[in-house]
Design an enzyme around this catalytic site. Sequence first.
Site, short mmCIF file in Angstrom:
data_model
loop_
_atom_site.label_atom_id
_atom_site.label_comp_id
_atom_site.label_asym_id
_atom_site.label_seq_id
_atom_site.Cartn_x
_atom_site.Cartn_y
_atom_site.Cartn_z
N HIS A 70 -7.32 -5.42 10.54
CA HIS A 70 -7.11 -5.05 9.13
C HIS A 70 -5.80 -5.64 8.58
CE1 HIS A 70 -5.00 -1.01 10.33
NE2 HIS A 70 -4.07 -1.84 9.90
N ASP A 77 0.81 -1.22 0.00
CA ASP A 77 0.00 0.00 0.00
C ASP A 77 0.85 1.27 0.00
OD1 ASP A 77 0.89 -0.56 2.58
OD2 ASP A 77 -1.10 -0.85 3.41
N GLU A 100 -9.77 -2.23 5.82
CA GLU A 100 -10.34 -2.10 7.16
C GLU A 100 -11.53 -3.05 7.29
OE1 GLU A 100 -9.00 -0.41 9.47
OE2 GLU A 100 -7.75 1.08 8.48
N ASN A 112 -7.54 -3.87 14.80
CA ASN A 112 -8.93 -4.21 14.47
C ASN A 112 -9.01 -5.35 13.44
OD1 ASN A 112 -8.07 -2.99 12.15
ND2 ASN A 112 -9.55 -1.32 12.17
C1 F6R Z 1 1.35 -1.64 6.26
C2 F6R Z 1 0.03 -2.21 6.40
C3 F6R Z 1 -0.74 -2.19 7.68
C4 F6R Z 1 0.08 -2.64 8.87
C5 F6R Z 1 -0.79 -2.68 10.13
C6 F6R Z 1 0.04 -2.94 11.37
O1 F6R Z 1 1.83 -1.76 4.93
O2 F6R Z 1 -0.42 -2.67 5.42
O3 F6R Z 1 -1.86 -3.02 7.54
O4 F6R Z 1 0.61 -3.90 8.64
O5 F6R Z 1 -1.46 -1.46 10.30
O6 F6R Z 1 0.86 -1.86 11.61
P1 F6R Z 1 2.04 -1.93 12.68
O7 F6R Z 1 2.98 -2.95 12.20
O8 F6R Z 1 2.64 -0.54 12.68
O9 F6R Z 1 1.39 -2.30 13.96
#
Ligand code: F6R
Length: 260
Positions: free
Chosen positions: A149, A67, A154, A147
């Site tokens: 995701h 992303d 989401e 959550n």
């Molecule tokens: C990042 C991504 C997000 C993260 C997720 C966890 O490319 O796609 O889904 O993997 O938000 O974030 P952290 O690792 O910062 O807890």
Amino acid sequence: MLVVVHEDYDAMSKKGAEIIASRIRRKPNLVLGLATGSTPLGLYKELIKLHKNEGLDFSKVTTFNLDEYVGLPPEHDQSYHFFMWENLFKHINIERSHVHVPQGMYGDLKISSFETDPKIQQFCSWYEDEMLRYGGLDIQVLGIGGNGHIAFNEPGSSLGSRTRIKTLTEKTVKDNARFFKTVNDVPRYAITMGIGTIMEAKELLLLANGDGKADAVKAAVEGPITAMCPASALQLHRKAIILTDKKAAGKLSAEFVTYG
Ligand code: F6R
């Protein structure tokens, strides 16, 4: 789905790097899906060590990131382009032309036309086609949101979704405000691989650490498969590995867990 629990973050990261390294040694032109965020930082540090100390060769590897924010130039210190170059790419021998991070800038396109302008949709189709042109993702690294995701999918995102533009939830905008000068500087949109796109990777490697991920990991592993927990889709994948530390596995029932 294999869940392997590790003593701590470092042990989890080391295992993650070993898995990726073994796939590169087996297939030097691996097509590797990557994630940003705090979770994979240890894994990237370990891969850099393997490159520097053991000559792990990335010269034929191709990468696709999950992303990117829309509206941030690649040199912005909060863009995922910048994150990937700082934390991995500039330390290894990857070819610049083999690196793919979704495009965040579309000339002078106004925010009001982000969701409808064909340029962004064309880019998203191109990104999907490009992955296929390389034979599809061999392995995709994932983090998980508190959550449930995965990438910017989401809760409520379609389990069959493809690469597309998504509006960030108010909560995500507020959560991310700490990385920007003001909340108004936080991008409102991102381009993300869809859950359907991610599920087509031949192998999935999800990492999770810390108490804050324990509910999401439990829902993903033991809960019903539902769009309300995007990571629960991994239960349908034929080769999904989840690596955790003890804290993130803290709520799992014993029968789901293997210790690494
Ligand atoms: C990042 C991504 C997000 C993260 C997720 C966890 O490319 O796609 O889904 O993997 O938000 O974030 P952290 O690792 O910062 O807890």
